[in-house]
Design a protein around this motif. Structure first.
Motif, PDB file in Angstrom:
ATOM      1  N   VAL A  59       0.858  -1.176   0.000  1.00  0.00           N
ATOM      2  CA  VAL A  59       0.000   0.000   0.000  1.00  0.00           C
ATOM      3  C   VAL A  59       0.899   1.231   0.000  1.00  0.00           C
ATOM      4  O   VAL A  59       1.728   1.385   0.910  1.00  0.00           O
ATOM      5  CB  VAL A  59      -0.948   0.027   1.218  1.00  0.00           C
ATOM      6  CG1 VAL A  59      -1.866   1.244   1.139  1.00  0.00           C
ATOM      7  CG2 VAL A  59      -1.754  -1.257   1.312  1.00  0.00           C
ATOM      8  N   LEU A  60       0.754   2.101  -0.982  1.00  0.00           N
ATOM      9  CA  LEU A  60       1.544   3.334  -1.056  1.00  0.00           C
ATOM     10  C   LEU A  60       0.690   4.515  -0.627  1.00  0.00           C
ATOM     11  O   LEU A  60      -0.465   4.649  -1.041  1.00  0.00           O
ATOM     12  CB  LEU A  60       2.058   3.571  -2.477  1.00  0.00           C
ATOM     13  CG  LEU A  60       3.210   2.689  -2.965  1.00  0.00           C
ATOM     14  CD1 LEU A  60       3.674   3.155  -4.335  1.00  0.00           C
ATOM     15  CD2 LEU A  60       4.366   2.696  -1.983  1.00  0.00           C
ATOM     16  N   SER A  61       1.278   5.371   0.188  1.00  0.00           N
ATOM     17  CA  SER A  61       0.587   6.543   0.728  1.00  0.00           C
ATOM     18  C   SER A  61       1.490   7.763   0.571  1.00  0.00           C
ATOM     19  O   SER A  61       2.719   7.636   0.645  1.00  0.00           O
ATOM     20  CB  SER A  61       0.240   6.313   2.203  1.00  0.00           C
ATOM     21  OG  SER A  61      -0.121   7.507   2.834  1.00  0.00           O
ATOM     22  N   PRO A  62       0.925   8.968   0.392  1.00  0.00           N
ATOM     23  CA  PRO A  62       1.771  10.147   0.162  1.00  0.00           C
ATOM     24  C   PRO A  62       2.420  10.705   1.417  1.00  0.00           C
ATOM     25  O   PRO A  62       3.477  11.330   1.331  1.00  0.00           O
ATOM     26  CB  PRO A  62       0.809  11.162  -0.449  1.00  0.00           C
ATOM     27  CG  PRO A  62      -0.534  10.767   0.059  1.00  0.00           C
ATOM     28  CD  PRO A  62      -0.504   9.281   0.192  1.00  0.00           C
ATOM     29  N   THR A  63       1.829  10.527   2.602  1.00  0.00           N
ATOM     30  CA  THR A  63       2.358  11.156   3.813  1.00  0.00           C
ATOM     31  C   THR A  63       2.567  10.138   4.912  1.00  0.00           C
ATOM     32  O   THR A  63       1.974   9.054   4.915  1.00  0.00           O
ATOM     33  CB  THR A  63       1.402  12.254   4.324  1.00  0.00           C
ATOM     34  OG1 THR A  63       0.151  11.649   4.715  1.00  0.00           O
ATOM     35  CG2 THR A  63       1.133  13.289   3.247  1.00  0.00           C
ATOM     36  N   ARG A  64       3.406  10.502   5.865  1.00  0.00           N
ATOM     37  CA  ARG A  64       3.688   9.628   6.999  1.00  0.00           C
ATOM     38  C   ARG A  64       2.447   9.369   7.824  1.00  0.00           C
ATOM     39  O   ARG A  64       2.172   8.226   8.237  1.00  0.00           O
ATOM     40  CB  ARG A  64       4.753  10.262   7.897  1.00  0.00           C
ATOM     41  CG  ARG A  64       6.006  10.711   7.189  1.00  0.00           C
ATOM     42  CD  ARG A  64       6.917  11.444   8.155  1.00  0.00           C
ATOM     43  NE  ARG A  64       8.033  12.079   7.467  1.00  0.00           N
ATOM     44  CZ  ARG A  64       8.947  12.805   8.071  1.00  0.00           C
ATOM     45  NH1 ARG A  64       8.865  13.012   9.370  1.00  0.00           N
ATOM     46  NH2 ARG A  64       9.937  13.345   7.401  1.00  0.00           N
ATOM     47  N   GLU A  65       1.696  10.449   8.106  1.00  0.00           N
ATOM     48  CA  GLU A  65       0.527  10.307   8.961  1.00  0.00           C
ATOM     49  C   GLU A  65      -0.519   9.394   8.337  1.00  0.00           C
ATOM     50  O   GLU A  65      -1.118   8.564   9.029  1.00  0.00           O
ATOM     51  CB  GLU A  65      -0.082  11.684   9.249  1.00  0.00           C
ATOM     52  CG  GLU A  65       0.706  12.526  10.227  1.00  0.00           C
ATOM     53  CD  GLU A  65       1.987  13.092   9.650  1.00  0.00           C
ATOM     54  OE1 GLU A  65       2.931  13.351  10.424  1.00  0.00           O
ATOM     55  OE2 GLU A  65       2.062  13.267   8.417  1.00  0.00           O
TER      56      GLU A  65
END
Length: 528
Positions: A80-86
């Motif tokens: 799963v790729l996400s743009p931000t750490r949070e």
């Protein structure tokens, strides 16, 4: 029987959903889960806060549970790729909740923390990996992870990835993924660039759209106040004071304030603190520990006001946010949609209040064209000028803020590490950190992490080289002592040439004294 049990999800997932009290699915879950259970690729168009995480997590975990495979070293079955750490941490936390009754390893990696520790945690392999693109590529470059075993790939918040400059890292990741896989592609907006990117990841997908493209939340009341830039802070302080007071006519339960810059967020906090309003800032210059502490305090309602930059707009999922303040209007209209999407979540209502300066009015017109909603213009409070004059002076910068400013001035942000894409300062996060280094601290040429836990090679000089340097230094010192203070020759060439030493009027006397004959035990006679 609930909707989820009718779908035939695995029994451990149904128990987890029952423990969470989930019975009625959201529209995107109703449309997505059946197609994903069949193994189809999916293109989802939905706003944040619509239940996308459960929409892709439940059918994917069902597939992993019903088709168990042994974990392979330094690899995963679902990425799963996400743009931000949070947002990455939030997705991983939710997926662990859904898989609480099954033995499943769910790991999360992002920048701001040591890469070596994350690489060691991935050595035995995992079932699900949630990652930001920059840190994922760092570990791949360091040969600490591989994508050859990925069966399910999820790209979340694709349009935010594009805004942050992740296009090249995403294309590279697409080349590393196996051809035979199930791909899920989610985005809140679908411009042509996003649609072209989706074709590289998905094949003959099922398209799911639960809201019109680029629309705002229907339950958000959108307001605006026309005010000069210099008076914004006073108006914000007065509004928060009135809303946080007991018995307020327009009570503020939790509020998120958005600024365009990092130092602007810190400046807002410094003005709010002397006014008795406890607030915390979250942005890219804050360390991961500071960001985590600020979000934890906000979720636990110990901090009522959170000041954030646009990079955090997609990663804050906190229920009970009643107000969103646009302290500075975003110059990209789509960012406005994501900002106000932090309120009116889980069926609640919300208020979005924008402070509009004269030079920001074109941005408001662009936002109204995009959303099709005209903002309600409010007048300034009658006693604004009198109350603004009574506000206390802003607090001085803390030592941590001064250190952050020093790092900015020196060109090093967030400890020299980043989690992917383009940073708020305009530099690449995925390819290079703000300090010119990779997220792991050293470049790939200086440090490589093995999947078998070998010690990193840090490029240090060998013992023989150090001994040779020490010997050369000793020889130079000896030659310098043997010259007995002789004048050093001027450097050759026009550049770097030293001027001839100026002779003192006492130099002839010193030469005569040095040339005088001396016998055994005879003292030197001073001439003249």
């Amino acid at each position: 029987m609930s909707y989820f049990s009718d779908l035939g999800l695995a029994e451990p997932l149904l128990r987890a959903l029952e423990a969470k009290g989930y019975n009625d699915p959201t529209p995107i879950q109703q449309k997505s889960i059946p197609a994903l259970i069949e193994g189809r690729d999916l293109l989802g168009l939905a706003q944040t806060g619509t239940g996308k995480t459960a929409a892709f997590s439940l059918p994917s975990l069902h597939r992993l549970i019903t088709n168990p495979q042994p974990r392979k070293s330094a690899s995963c079955r679902m990425l799963v790729l996400s743009p931000t750490r949070e947002l990455a941490a939030q997705i991983a936390e939710n997926m662990r909740g859904y898989a609480k009754f099954v033995n499943m390893s769910i790991q999360c990696i992002f920048g701001g923390v040591p890469a070596g520790k994350q690489a060691r945690a991935l050595v035995p392999g995992c079932d699900v990996l949630v990652a930001t693109p920059g840190r994922l590529l760092d570990l791949i470059d360091q040969r600490a992870f591989t994508l050859r075993d990925v069966e399910i790939f999820v790209l979340d918040e694709a349009d935010q990835m594009m805004d942050l400059g992740f296009i090249n890292p995403l294309k590279r990741i697409a080349r590393l993924l196996p051809q035979q896989r199930q791909s899920l592609f989610f985005s809140a907006t679908m411009p042509q660039a996003i649609e072209a990117l989706g074709k590289q990841f998905i094949n003959n997908p099922v398209k799911v759209e639960v809201a019109p493209q680029s629309t705002t939340a229907e339950r958000v009341e959108q307001r605006a106040i026309l005010i000069s830039q210099s008076e914004k802070q006073a108006l914000l302080t007065m509004t928060l004071r009135a809303g946080l007071a007991e018995g307020a006519a327009d009570p503020i339960e939790r509020a998120i304030i958005f600024t365009r810059t990092k130092h602007g967020a810190d400046r807002v906090v410094r003005h709010l603190t002397p006014a008795g309003i406890e607030a915390a800032a979250i942005h890219g210059d804050k360390s991961q520990a500071q960001r985590t502490a600020a979000l934890k305090g906000f979720r636990e309602n110990r901090i009522k006001v959170l000041v954030a930059t646009d990079i955090a707009a997609r990663g804050i999922d906190v229920s009970g946010v009643s107000h969103v303040f646009n302290f500075e209007i975003p110059n990209v209209a789509e960012q406005y949609v994501h900002r106000i999407g932090r309120t009116a979540r889980a069926g609640a209502d919300g208020i979005a209040l924008s402070f509009v300066a004269e030079d920001e009015r074109p941005y408001i017109r662009a936002i109204e064209r995009l959303t099709g909603v005209k903002l309600k213009i409010l007048p300034l409070p009658e006693d604004f000028l009198r109350e603004a004059a009574r506000l206390p002076a802003p607090a001085k910068r803390t030592s941590g803020e001064m250190q952050d400013a020093a790092r900015r001035d020196g060109g090093r942000r967030d400890g020299g590490r980043r989690d992917g894409g383009r940073s708020e300062g305009g530099r690449r996060e995925g390819s290079r950190s703000e300090g010119g280094r990779r997220e792991g601290g050293r470049s790939n040429n200086d440090r490589r992490l093995s999947v078998h836990g070998d010690r990193p090679r840090d490029g240090a000089r060998s013992q023989g080289q150090r001994e040779a340097d020490r010997a050369r230094g000793e020889r130079r010192d000896a030659e310098r002592r043997n010259r007995d203070g002789a004048a050093r020759p001027a450097a050759a060439g026009p550049r770097g040439a030293r001027p001839a030493p100026v002779r003192s009027q006492f130099d002839p006397l010193r030469e005569n004294v040095d040339a005088a004959p001396r016998g055994n035990g005879q003292r030197r006679q001073r001439q003249g």
